[in-house]
Write an enzyme that holds these catalytic residues in place. Structure first.
Site, PDB file in Angstrom:
ATOM      1  N   LYS A  79     -39.138   5.153  29.619  1.00 32.99           N
ATOM      2  CA  LYS A  79     -38.508   5.385  28.320  1.00 32.99           C
ATOM      3  C   LYS A  79     -39.367   4.738  27.240  1.00 32.99           C
ATOM      4  CE  LYS A  79     -34.009   4.696  26.001  1.00 32.99           C
ATOM      5  NZ  LYS A  79     -32.637   4.201  26.152  1.00 32.99           N
ATOM      6  N   SER A 154     -28.847   7.344  25.191  1.00 32.20           N
ATOM      7  CA  SER A 154     -30.101   7.534  24.494  1.00 32.20           C
ATOM      8  C   SER A 154     -31.273   7.822  25.425  1.00 32.20           C
ATOM      9  CB  SER A 154     -30.436   6.298  23.658  1.00 32.20           C
ATOM     10  OG  SER A 154     -30.646   5.171  24.498  1.00 32.20           O
ATOM     11  N   SER A 178     -26.418   4.205  27.924  1.00 30.47           N
ATOM     12  CA  SER A 178     -27.587   5.072  27.784  1.00 30.47           C
ATOM     13  C   SER A 178     -28.334   5.426  29.063  1.00 30.47           C
ATOM     14  CB  SER A 178     -28.575   4.461  26.800  1.00 30.47           C
ATOM     15  OG  SER A 178     -28.133   4.725  25.505  1.00 30.47           O
TER      16      SER A 178
END
Ligand code: GLN
Length: 502
Positions: A79, A154, A178
């Site tokens: 990420k 997210s 997330s």
């Protein structure tokens, strides 16, 4: 079996046995990324050159009989909130466009040490604030199961890239859901470890008392494998726990007999999609058939989870994001010369700060900074922030009380399956409510795992969540793994992504 379809556990074994080289393996995934990323937009950076150099080095070392790390040759996606010294780290924000950190995050260093191969950095909501990945400054991610829908957020890029076979494993971060929510909406498995189990050093901070890093993969067994590398004490993160790391993979294959799972009746309230409710009930039935017992438990303060989280997280964010001012970090606005004009800025410096932040941050990040600054300001601090902290303690106590009578708490991850892109973008409150079932885990600092437990009639994945007492990751992984030995929801592959052409 083709590498794209193999589990991380099997890939590592195939690499070790020489059935496939690291270069071959990396190439297969890079080609898949090249063919699908134009549509899915899961990656912000793809490091074809760097990953192939690394893979070739691993192959050479293997050939020479040199010792290799536990994940040698395994492609991993990161990420873009994790600092990497060889790739940009943007947090999907214009503010950090092109930023190259001078060091690796602790998890990145551990994965590197284990000889994982980083194929790239994944898309996300800007600074990890959001639940749909639509807050990225670099465009939304599409859900591989239905390209008109959001992947969740997210960590939407991390979830979508695993679902679309662009990487066998991705690393995500979870401040209020997330990892678990996008995993649920994309039909993969995601683990949010206990707060402090994984070091946060080099994770760009959103809300430091809630942030935690974890693995996202197709199965619990793959998540267990990754946890063995990324978990552990780091003196560079004062909140990292100094507790031995279990051999998670060795603890998987145990029956669930005697395991007590809590079911929260309040979860089945208005707003829960009937197909999701049905999938969740069927998951409880599978766990029962595996030997677990199911008991109703209460989390009386769970209903305050959203307001509590949406005070604490923005408060911490407003402080953490103060560093992006164009001087210390981040985008710097061109001098505008408005400083001395009537109604303009107090000084050229203040003008530079204001314009840099106005230009660099997107609307949701600005909203959070304003909310947090307001709630922390003199006169409001006690009424909002201090009160939220007190409610947080009650929420944590609810979990600790529940864990007196059960070993795990189960339920939905999200109230609905993946929603349409654009469906909630005009209504921040509707977007915040998406986090109803996930924020409690973070507020309590405990661990949670989400994995697929069925599909809707229209073919969208349904997620199931288990939460556990502090440091009970072995039990979370064991229960999810047992479930996956009895079902094959996690083996389904999305057709939409499969049909995506270059
Ligand atoms: N959706 C939540 C938020 O917008 C959670 C985000 C996260 O866990 N990083 O804050």
């Amino acid at each position: 079996m083709q590498p794209l379809e193999m589990s991380a556990v099997d890939l590592v074994a195939a690499l070790r046995q020489g059935d496939i080289t690291a270069v071959q393996c990396t190439t297969v995934f890079l080609d898949r990324i090249e063919a699908t990323n134009g549509t899915i937009n899961a990656f912000l950076t793809v490091d074809r050159e760097g990953s192939l150099v690394r893979a070739a080095d691993i192959d050479a070392r293997r050939k020479a009989g040199k010792p290799l790390g536990a994940l040698a040759g395994l492609p991993v996606a990161l990420k873009d909130v994790l600092c990497t010294n060889d790739m940009p780290t943007t947090c999907a924000s214009k503010m950090l466009k092109g930023f190259r950190p001078p060091y690796d995050a602790d998890v990145v260093a551990r994965l590197r040490q284990a000889d994982a191969v980083f194929v790239g950095k994944t898309n996300m909501d800007e600074f990890a604030m959001g639940g749909s990945n639509e807050n990225s400054a670099f465009g939304p991610v599409r859900n591989p199961w239905d390209l008109s829908r959001a992947p969740g957020g997210s960590s939407g890029g991390s979830a979508a890239c695993v679902a679309a076979d662009m990487a066998p494993v991705a690393i995500g971060s979870d401040t209020g859901g997330s990892i678990r929510q996008p995993a649920g909406l994309c039909g993969i498995t995601g683990l949010k470890p206990t707060y402090g189990r994984v070091s946060r050093r080099g994770l760009v901070a959103f809300a430091s008392s809630l942030d935690q890093i974890g693995p996202m993969a197709r199965s619990a067994a793959d998540c267990a494998l990754i946890m063995e590398t990324i978990a552990g004490h780091d003196p560079g993160d004062s909140t990292s726990l100094s507790v031995d790391v279990p051999r998670y993979t060795d603890l998987l294959d145990k029956p669930l007999s005697g395991v007590r799972i809590g079911r929260v009746p309040e979860h089945y309230a208005e707003g829960l999609d009937p197909e999701v409710a049905k999938g969740v009930e069927e998951a409880f039935a599978v766990l029962k058939a595996a030997g677990a017992t199911v008991h109703d438990v209460q989390l009386p303060h769970a209903k305050y989870g959203i307001p509590t989280y949406y005070l604490i997280a923005p408060c911490e964010a407003s402080s953490n994001l103060a560093r992006y001012d164009g001087a210390h970090y981040g985008h710097r606005a061109e001098p505008g010369g408005h400083a001395k004009k009537a109604g303009g800025f107090e000084s050229p410096l203040v003008e530079m700060y204001c314009r840099s932040r106005a230009e660099g941050f997107g609307p949701e990040v600005k909203r959070r900074i304003m909310l947090g600054t307001y709630a922390l300001s003199a006169g409001y601090y006690d009424a909002y922030y201090a009160k939220a902290l007190r409610v947080r303690r009650l929420i944590r106590q609810d979990y600790l009380d529940a864990f007196q009578s059960v070993d795990l708490v189960g339920g939905p991850v999200s109230a609905t399956p993946a929603f349409k892109l654009g469906e909630k973008t005009d209504d921040p409150l509707a977007m915040y409510l998406v986090d109803l079932y996930t924020v409690g885990t973070n507020l309590a600092g405990v661990g949670g795992i989400s994995f697929p437990c069925g599909f809707t009639k229209s073919g969208l994945p349904i997620g199931f969540q288990l939460q556990a007492p502090p440091l009970a990751e072995p039990l979370l992984l064991q229960a999810a793994d047992r479930f996956q030995r009895l079902t094959d929801w996690h083996r389904r592959r999305p057709k939409a992504a499969g049909e995506v052409k270059a």
